[in-house]
Each structure stands twice: as structure tokens, then as C-alpha cells.
Design an enzyme around this catalytic site. Sequence first.
Site, PDB file in Angstrom:
ATOM      1  N   GLY A   1      13.520  -1.674   1.751  1.00  0.00           N
ATOM      2  CA  GLY A   1      14.581  -1.260   0.827  1.00  0.00           C
ATOM      3  C   GLY A   1      15.092  -2.373  -0.066  1.00  0.00           C
ATOM      4  O   GLY A   1      16.154  -2.246  -0.679  1.00  0.00           O
TER       5      GLY A   1
ATOM      6  N   CYS B   1       8.316   0.483  -6.121  1.00  0.00           N
ATOM      7  CA  CYS B   1       8.739   0.471  -4.731  1.00  0.00           C
ATOM      8  C   CYS B   1       8.990   1.892  -4.247  1.00  0.00           C
ATOM      9  O   CYS B   1       9.763   2.627  -4.849  1.00  0.00           O
ATOM     10  CB  CYS B   1      10.001  -0.363  -4.528  1.00  0.00           C
ATOM     11  SG  CYS B   1      10.449  -0.443  -2.795  1.00  0.00           S
TER      12      CYS B   1
ATOM     13  N   ILE C   1      -2.161  -2.986  -6.220  1.00  0.00           N
ATOM     14  CA  ILE C   1      -1.225  -1.875  -6.184  1.00  0.00           C
ATOM     15  C   ILE C   1      -0.033  -2.181  -5.270  1.00  0.00           C
ATOM     16  O   ILE C   1      -0.116  -3.062  -4.420  1.00  0.00           O
ATOM     17  CB  ILE C   1      -1.917  -0.591  -5.637  1.00  0.00           C
ATOM     18  CG1 ILE C   1      -2.582  -0.933  -4.318  1.00  0.00           C
ATOM     19  CG2 ILE C   1      -2.897  -0.036  -6.625  1.00  0.00           C
ATOM     20  CD1 ILE C   1      -3.220   0.206  -3.592  1.00  0.00           C
TER      21      ILE C   1
ATOM     22  N   GLY D   1      -0.544  -9.881   0.821  1.00  0.00           N
ATOM     23  CA  GLY D   1       0.742  -9.331   1.246  1.00  0.00           C
ATOM     24  C   GLY D   1       0.915  -9.399   2.741  1.00  0.00           C
ATOM     25  O   GLY D   1       1.145 -10.455   3.327  1.00  0.00           O
TER      26      GLY D   1
END
Lengths: 261, 313
Positions: free
Chosen positions: B83, B141, B201, B275
Site C-alpha cells: 500500500g 500499483c 511490468i 524486485g
Amino acid sequence: MAAPVYRKAILVSRKESPKGYMHLVIREEQIAQTAGPGQFVMVRGWHTGDPILPRPFDIVLADPLKGIFRLCIKVEGKGTRFLSTLKKGSGLYVTGPLGKSITEFDSAGTALLVRGAGAAAVVFLAETLAKLKKPVYTVLSASTKSRLVCRSLLEQFSTDVFIATDDGTEGYSGNGTDLLDKLIEEGKVDTVYTCGAHRFARHVKALDLAGKVRGYLFLEGNMGCGMGDCHGCAVKKEGKDGYALVCMDGPVFRSRDVVVE
Amino acid sequence: MAGAGIEDPGQQVDLSVDIAGVRFPNPVMPASGTYEVDEIHDNFFSPSELGAVINKTIFLHPRPGNPPPRIWETPCGMLNAIGIPCDGAEAFIRDRLPILRRLGPPVVVSIAGETMDEWIELSELIESTGMADLLELNLSCPNLSEGIPWSTEEKTLERVVSTVVGRVKLPVVAKLSPVVTDIADMARTAEASGAAALSMINTYKGMAIDIKKKRPALGNITGGLSGPAIRPLAVWAVYSAYETVKIPIIGMGGVDGPTAAIEFLLAGASAVAVGMYNFIDPFAMKRTIEGIRTYLAEEGYSSVREIIGLGHG
Ligand SMILES: Cc1cc2nc3c(=O)[nH]c(=O)nc-3n(C[C@H](O)[C@H](O)[C@H](O)COP(=O)(O)OP(=O)(O)OC[C@H]3O[C@@H](n4cnc5c(N)ncnc54)[C@H](O)[C@@H]3O)c2cc1C
Ligand SMILES: Cc1cc2nc3c(=O)[nH]c(=O)nc-3n(C[C@H](O)[C@H](O)[C@H](O)COP(=O)(O)O)c2cc1C
């Protein structure tokens, strides 16, 4: 605080005790030499994609001279099952020591209120307090006598160990918090660390808020990296709009600073 | 490893790439939100060895992030619903950006807006610091309560990218969501709107259920899937975008080392980002840089630029 390392380490020995808990002794000198009470390591014994993430475990004890440290792992899901089957001499990847080490030992008397794998979290602290000749009282609880974890280690380092079992097979038959309350009433402890049960955390927090003790919680949280990258292991801060990270701000928190479920 | 006096052919290979006029000394960087520049990480290897550095996406104003649980392991990957907690732009510019700037590699600043006005204000603010080389718009996101990602609808994507491009001189990188009918269309839209490069992506939207609690595993219910699990999907996204656009692509999705990184380069990425694998192996990016160098030397290439898009024949 010493910076953590990421290394391939060697499993020196393994022992199951009690059933369902695996004690692993791992050789990695730098971690053994720099770890402090309250710190943890991220461990990965696999190159597979499932499990894929490393798992966090508290450092139970570290021996800087021998260059080894010990973990006590409750066998739960995929990752811990995998780790529990590793043979002596196996390699495994460890990152650590991680998290903040406990550095304040000025209390007149410390109680450790633990249950299950939570017992693993406080052994290092008990050892440290014992070395400093500080009184440390352990309340060790379990569902039944045969499920008591890290018992002999805690007996070795504690001034006194009090056992509570849910079924009364040993020691006090009932809630460990009753034994803690007694220690506080007797004026023996002014500081409490707890790990392993939500109800313990709630109890300690209530005592802390009432000004009866300084309460500390060992917290857990789904953790991806253990070093602040993923922001996964969030715990809600008390009274504020925001979260702390177990891996960077903890894993030990002052109980009044965090929200306990 | 080269012995004394023996020349390591790998050292002769030119690893530098060009992303929208910015020279990356090598093609490997972290993916936004998966790598912190701090003392802990500096002890593994210096972030100054990276091709570029990037921050976790910031918003203009502070945000707490989502309630836990925020992550959940899945086969060959993980779901996250962090978030995007952040201290806001002011704190970032004061406390974090100067640290990134001092490292040496180009600085990509990842931003996101909750409203069109915020996109504009934040872009201008970052440009005014003079400390960014590229501006990455996180249009993708999947974990924000504000609604659908900005890059899942062509008109919205066009509006955000063209507006920001009209306001700043910094080259703009559009980070795209794969949760669309055809990501090549979105790539074309971003390019036509003035994006100077693409990051692709971001994660795929998904969920898991905790069978002990009999509830969604994540506090946010849904999360973004990342890791090797999505790599073939990501390679395809890059491959198809490369056939459609001329602007450079930063490829990501499940890069766990040099083999995966080379796959992306061959598919058409000019650089790759690591990532989730930073969580698993803190040396993943360093290993990737070294492995690409070795591969190029062994295959007889003198520059990494020779293999970008080579997979298209
Ligand atoms: C700082 C810290 C210290 C810990 N110390 C110990 C210890 O000394 N001994 C011990 O037995 N356990 C400890 N735990 C809990 C232990 O990490 C989990 O039981 C373990 O990760 C579960 O993995 P699994 O593969 O068995 O379960 P799976 O269900 O396969 O795990 C799936 C994912 O969820 C995460 N996860 C599941 N349960 C927990 C949990 N309770 N806490 C954090 N993450 C979890 C896993 O890390 C993994 O990413 C600690 C947790 C933290 C955060
Ligand atoms: C824990 C986590 C946090 C992330 N946070 C961000 C973010 O703040 N901004 C962003 O643009 N992407 C974010 N991402 C997406 C990654 O940058 C990347 O696009 C995606 O994870 C695919 O790469 P991977 O498979 O190598 O992880 C995040 C991913 C993860 C796993």
C-alpha cells in the site's frame, strides 16, 4: 550495531526437542560473534521456488568462540518442514544478525513470560542477564508437560523457572499470567518480556499501561526480507496513524508503543 | 575469476546502456519498492555498483500503508499489498534523495499521484530539486484504495503521461500495469503521450486465502503477484512492447539472476530491474551484473547493447 552478513553456513547439529521443535546449530562465525539478545536471522535451506522466501528465527544462543549459533524451530509449514529435514553438514543461507539487539539491562528483576516457540526468543536474553548477575524469573508455559520448549536452557540461566501447563501435568495448572502476577506482587520484577501468545502480550501491555512494570513484546509478522526492503512485517503503532516494521524497529517493542490484537 | 597477470575478457565488455539519454553504467537496477539504500545494504555490496538507483514510490503526502498481513508467499513468488507507505515528498527530498544522488549511478525517482493535481505538483517538485535523472511514474500499483491503476485505461494513461511530460523537462518513464487486455497498446499510448521510456511490468493482481483463518490472506484482500512465477508473462510483455514502440524498456518481473536478466535483454529490454529476489538473495543484483558480463564475454559480444532485442531475429 554490527552490520548483518549474508552467508552460506553449515548445519553442525540438529536435535528434536520436544517433538515438533527442531534445534539447529549453525556455523557462521561473524553472526555468532556479533549477535545480541533479541536479534534474529533469515534462513533459507532451499533453491526451490516453493518455498522461496527465507524464514525468520530468533537466535537462541551464540557462541562467539566456537563461531556457532543455535535456532529452535517449530515445525509448521513448508519452510520449517524443509529445514527440519536438513542433515548435519548441509549448507543453508543465513542473513543476520538482524533487528535491534536489547541493550538495556538496568532492571532490578526481569520476568520472561513465554510459551511454545516464544521460549526460543528469550533464551539469549536470559543468558545475558545471568552473565550480568541480574535476577531473571522465567514463566514457561505449554499445553502439557511434554510440550515445554527450551526448558533446560532456561533453567540453566534463570534465577528461577516457574512452569504452567494448561492440563496441570506439571507445575501450576492454569494461565502463566497468574504466576507472573504473583512475581510482581512479591516485588521481584519490574520488567517483563513476553513472546508466544497474544493473551500474554495483552496482559503485559495492561500491566505496562497501569505502571506496574516495563513491558516488552517480541513480535512476529509475515516477513519477506528481514531488513527493511519489503515493508511486509508491519505492526500498528499505538495512538498514531502508521506502522512500525518488526524487522527494523523491533522485533522487541515496548508494549505501550504498539497495538496488540 | 582472473588470476594474476591473466586478462579477464569480461572486463573488456561494455555494459553501459542508454535510457532516454541517460547513461546507465550497467543494465541492472532495483525495482521500485524492493531495495533500500542504507548501511545494512551497503555492507553486502555498494549500491554505487548498480546501473541506476530508485526509491520506493512516493506520494506527495504521507501515507500509512495497508493493514497487515501485507505479504504472502506463493509458489515461485509472493503476493504483496504494502500500500506504499511513505513519509511524503518533503521528507523524501530532505532525507533520502540526497543520499541516492551522492552514490554515483543515475537516480530514477518513482512517484505516484492520487489526483491529477498531485501528479503535476510532485513532478515539478522532484524536477526542482535537480537531483533526479529520470522520473518514473508508477501508474500501476494494484494495491491502492483510490481505484484502478492509472495505466489500465488508455485515456487515463494518456492524460497523466502527457500532462506530466508537458510540465517537466526530465525524461519520463511510464511504469505499466500488466493487468490489461494488451500491454503493447498501453506501451504505444505511453510513447505517443511523450514517455521517454517504459518500465514493465508492475505486479499482477491476485489473492490467496488462509485456510486456517478461512479468510483472505492479505489485509487488503488482493495483492500484487511478483517473482519468478510471473517471469514468462513479463518477458512476453516486454517482447510484445518492443515490437510496438521505439522508446527503451526497463524489463522486470521475476529476475533472479543473470539468466533471467539476459532473457529480458534479448526480448528487447535495455535494462532490467530486480524486485522480489532482493529479499531472497541480497547479492542478486551484483550476481546479475557479473553474470551478464560473463555471458557476453563467452558469447563474444563487446557490448551489452548488441543483444538488446536480439531475440526478435
Ligand atoms: C522476528 C521473528 C522471529 C521468529 N523466531 C522464531 C523462532 O525462534 N522459532 C520459531 O519456531 N518461529 C519463529 N518465528 C516464526 C517463524 O518465522 C514462522 O513460524 C515461519 O516463518 C513459518 O514458516 P513455515 O514455512 O513453517 O510456514 P508457511 O506457512 O509455509 O510460511 C509461509 C510464509 O508465511 C510466513 N509466516 C508464517 N507464519 C509466520 C509467523 N508466525 N511469523 C512470521 N512469518 C510467518 C513465512 O515466513 C513465509 O513467508 C519468528 C518470526 C519472526 C518474525
Ligand atoms: C514488496 C513489494 C513492494 C513493491 N513496491 C513498489 C512500489 O512502491 N512502486 C512500484 O512501482 N513498484 C513496486 N513493486 C513492484 C516491483 O517494482 C516490480 O515491478 C514487481 O515486483 C515485479 O518484479 P519482481 O518479480 O522482480 O518482484 C513492489 C513489489 C514488491 C514485491
